[in-house]
Motif scaffolding. Structure first.
Motif, PDB file in Angstrom:
ATOM      1  N   UNK A 332       0.723  -1.039   0.022  1.00 51.65           N
ATOM      2  CA  UNK A 332      -0.161  -0.039   0.072  1.00 51.65           C
ATOM      3  C   UNK A 332       0.889   1.137  -0.077  1.00 51.65           C
ATOM      4  N   UNK A 333       2.192   1.222   0.088  1.00 53.46           N
ATOM      5  CA  UNK A 333       3.088   2.424   0.376  1.00 53.46           C
ATOM      6  C   UNK A 333       3.008   3.332  -0.970  1.00 53.46           C
ATOM      7  N   UNK A 334       2.842   4.339  -1.060  1.00 53.14           N
ATOM      8  CA  UNK A 334       2.456   5.527  -1.885  1.00 53.14           C
ATOM      9  C   UNK A 334       3.858   6.461  -1.897  1.00 53.14           C
ATOM     10  N   UNK A 335       4.295   6.831  -0.657  1.00 52.39           N
ATOM     11  CA  UNK A 335       5.302   7.659  -0.467  1.00 52.39           C
ATOM     12  C   UNK A 335       6.316   6.948   0.284  1.00 52.39           C
ATOM     13  N   UNK A 336       7.607   7.172  -0.224  1.00 49.03           N
ATOM     14  CA  UNK A 336       8.653   6.424   0.573  1.00 49.03           C
ATOM     15  C   UNK A 336       9.907   7.569   0.290  1.00 49.03           C
ATOM     16  N   UNK A 337      10.362   8.206   1.407  1.00 50.77           N
ATOM     17  CA  UNK A 337      11.003   9.410   1.600  1.00 50.77           C
ATOM     18  C   UNK A 337      12.277   8.910   2.560  1.00 50.77           C
ATOM     19  N   UNK A 338      13.224   8.516   2.147  1.00 49.55           N
ATOM     20  CA  UNK A 338      14.407   8.222   2.989  1.00 49.55           C
ATOM     21  C   UNK A 338      15.604   9.029   2.541  1.00 49.55           C
ATOM     22  N   UNK A 339      15.476  10.329   2.063  1.00 47.52           N
ATOM     23  CA  UNK A 339      16.505  11.214   1.500  1.00 47.52           C
ATOM     24  C   UNK A 339      17.270  11.709   2.827  1.00 47.52           C
ATOM     25  N   UNK A 340      18.354  12.244   2.516  1.00 48.86           N
ATOM     26  CA  UNK A 340      19.145  12.983   3.506  1.00 48.86           C
ATOM     27  C   UNK A 340      19.631  12.218   4.755  1.00 48.86           C
ATOM     28  N   UNK A 341      20.060  11.016   4.544  1.00 45.98           N
ATOM     29  CA  UNK A 341      20.387  10.073   5.543  1.00 45.98           C
ATOM     30  C   UNK A 341      21.850   9.392   5.192  1.00 45.98           C
ATOM     31  N   UNK A 404      17.416  10.304  -2.574  1.00 41.51           N
ATOM     32  CA  UNK A 404      18.607  11.197  -2.524  1.00 41.51           C
ATOM     33  C   UNK A 404      19.376  11.529  -1.317  1.00 41.51           C
ATOM     34  N   UNK A 405      20.559  12.040  -1.618  1.00 43.30           N
ATOM     35  CA  UNK A 405      21.669  12.369  -0.496  1.00 43.30           C
ATOM     36  C   UNK A 405      21.672  11.361   0.441  1.00 43.30           C
ATOM     37  N   UNK A 426      13.605  10.417  -7.178  1.00 38.76           N
ATOM     38  CA  UNK A 426      14.750  11.630  -6.798  1.00 38.76           C
ATOM     39  C   UNK A 426      15.651  10.360  -6.149  1.00 38.76           C
ATOM     40  N   UNK A 427      16.536  10.042  -7.049  1.00 34.89           N
ATOM     41  CA  UNK A 427      17.823   9.150  -6.835  1.00 34.89           C
ATOM     42  C   UNK A 427      19.043  10.030  -6.717  1.00 34.89           C
ATOM     43  N   UNK A 428      19.261  11.423  -6.565  1.00 32.58           N
ATOM     44  CA  UNK A 428      20.277  12.158  -6.869  1.00 32.58           C
ATOM     45  C   UNK A 428      21.233  12.122  -5.623  1.00 32.58           C
ATOM     46  N   UNK A 429      22.566  12.733  -5.834  1.00 36.12           N
ATOM     47  CA  UNK A 429      23.529  12.676  -4.673  1.00 36.12           C
ATOM     48  C   UNK A 429      23.721  11.248  -4.163  1.00 36.12           C
TER      49      UNK A 429
END
Length: 546
Positions: A332-341, A404-405, A426-429
């Protein structure tokens, strides 16, 4: 969280139907003493045009704008004097939302002994100290909304003699510590005030189980550790503690909240690891721990035990280790934000198992959760195309992966291109290598993609012109230099920042849906078989029929 929000069009249509159904049935006139009380209330208020028919010559105050009476006894039970767009008003109240009340609060409110619903939200009373007598109303009310004013002062303990009480005191200038609340308060929104101090006295040392289902303390100056004494608050469905100054760890006793669906702890100073006790919170839809100092590894059990998750936002923390493959089990996951870690390793190749991101079907615009007082709606601050925006009405339409990051390595898995419902990627940095998957163009819904500052090559895309690569760091022909940028589609940036365009595409569809829904809902009204969520909203608002 968008509190006390409802499907306005649907309820207005239902209200009109109820009016039509009750025509021909004799209705009692209002009580004389209550009519006199209403006239005293009007005398203290500015904006007389808003209450133009509140006149001594109009004897039946039950027909006055914004006044609702019990259809059996004639007692005044509701005053809907708010100016917010979500305020439900009678079809008699034309242009009601465009006017704002001012002036003073009259103690004649206390003469309305049967008043159970009072909405004064989003008015213009100015920097006003709430008089002490006003808080006595909470002992008789079931619903009190004074949000969006400039009321000042300290909030006393909030007590009620009713079976339940919804309190919205948000967006004011209240100061001091958190008030105590009685057992039967079911919704408490104190967000966006100037409250300070610890939560300990408010939360701990309770002898009985509290009935509170929604707690919103966002945007205050609360500090200290979040107390580890949540065992007496098992009815909680939503907790919003964002944008305060809390420190310490996430308390393990939150694992006792087995009905919890939404947990927002964003933008505090929390540290330590995510407690294993949260494995008990199997109803969770939203986990928002962004902008803290949390560390450790992302627990693999999240993908196994918290199977209903729709939103994971852990950005701007200190998590390390790999992205656990178990996360792929969250269908059911629609938003996965693990950025800046500080995450490392490969992007899991099983990412295509996030089936909610594959569907191109339009999901509901809002992410909602049910309480005994109706449906409430979640909200989330999301970074899309370099801009942080707050989403509520369209949150359920967003499908996003942001890693990202970090320190991720390896290639972009071909399975990533199977997420054909993605809006933003977003897969940047990172330290990604290899070629961009050749079929990334299959993600037709992408409005924003950023693969920049990696070590990716683009030689498999030579059929495209140089201008097609704006947005990313790519190497090799057809690029004339070693650093050029590439978008995923021709519509990058056109709709993400222009939220009205994104919203209205679905809002019109939603209006059509609900109009069709009413055709089906009509016989259900006659048979008292409405959906539990809608029924509880109508019960709460008591729209002109008791």
């Amino acid at each position: 969280m968008d509190f006390v929000a409802i499907y306005l069009l649907m309820l207005l249509c239902l209200n009109i139907f109820t009016d039509s159904f009750s025509k021909g049935i004799p209705q009692p006139s209002c009580i004389k003493s209550e009519r006199q009380a209403l006239l005293k209330i009007k005398q203290q208020l500015k904006q007389p045009n808003m209450l133009a028919d509140w006149k001594a010559g109009n004897e039946d105050c039950c027909k006055w704008m914004r006044v609702f009476c019990n259809t059996v006894t004639g007692h005044v039970t509701e005053l809907q004097l708010g100016s917010s767009k979500d305020t439900i008003t009678s079809s008699r109240s034309k242009k009601a939302g465009s006017l704002k009340l001012g002036g003073k609060l009259s103690p004649a409110l206390l003469d309305l002994k049967h008043l159970s619903y009072l909405d004064l939200s989003n008015n213009d009373f100015g920097p006003t100290q709430i008089p002490d007598w006003f808080w006595n109303l909470t002992s008789q009310l079931q619903y009190l909304n004074i949000s969006g004013n400039q009321f000042q002062g300290k909030i006393p303990d909030l007590l009620t003699n009713q079976a339940s009480l919804v309190l919205d005191l948000s967006f004011n200038n209240f100061t001091g510590s958190l008030p105590g609340i009685s057992l039967n308060v079911t919704v408490l929104d104190l967000s966006n005030n100037v409250l300070s101090g610890s939560m300990s006295q408010f939360l701990c040392h309770k002898k009985h189980q509290m009935k509170l289902e929604v707690l919103n303390l966002e945007g205050n100056h609360l500090s200290g550790e979040i107390p580890d004494c949540w065992e007496k608050w098992r009815s909680l469905v939503a907790i919003e503690l964002c944008n305060n100054n809390f420190s310490g760890g996430i308390p393990s006793s939150m694992g006792a909240l087995t009905s919890l669906e939404s947990l927002h702890l964003r933008n505090n100073h929390l540290e330590g690891e995510i407690p294993d006790s949260l494995t008990n919170c199997t109803q969770l839809l939203t986990l928002d721990f962004a902008a803290n100092h949390l560390s450790g590894e992302i627990p693999p059990w999240m993908g196994e035990r918290l199977s209903k998750l729709i939103i994971i936002s852990f950005q701007s923390n200190r998590f390390h280790g790999h992205v656990p493959e178990q996360i792929c089990g969250l269908s059911s996951l629609q938003i996965l934000d693990l950025s800046h870690n500080n995450l490392s390793g490969n992007i899991p190749s099983c990412i295509n198992n996030l089936t909610a991101m594959i569907s191109r079907k339009m999901s509901r615009g809002k992410i909602s959760y049910k309480t005994s007082k109706g449906c409430f709606f979640d909200n989330m601050a999301l970074m899309i195309k370099g801009t942080m925006l707050d989403y509520s009405n369209t949150l359920g339409l967003i499908k996003l992966v942001d890693l990202s990051d970090n320190n991720l390595s390896g290639e972009i898995p071909e399975e990533m291109t199977m997420l054909t419902g993605l809006l933003s990627l977003n897969l940047s940095k990172n330290h990604l290598v290899g070629k961009i998957p050749s079929n990334i163009g299959a993600i037709k819904t992408l409005e924003c993609v950023d693969l920049s500052e990696n070590n990716l090559s683009g030689t498999q895309l030579q059929s495209f012109s140089t201008s097609s690569f704006l947005g990313n760091t790519l190497y090799g022909p057809p690029l004339p230099t070693s650093k050029t940028l590439v978008p995923a589609s021709k519509i990058v940036g056109e709709q993400v920042d222009n939220r009205k365009q994104v919203d209205w595409n679905f809002i019109w569809i939603g209006i059509g849906f609900w109009c069709g829904f009413l055709c089906v809902a009509y016989p259900l009204l006659v048979t008292n078989s409405l959906d539990a969520c809608i029924f509880s909203i109508l019960t709460k608002l008591k729209i002109k029929h008791f």
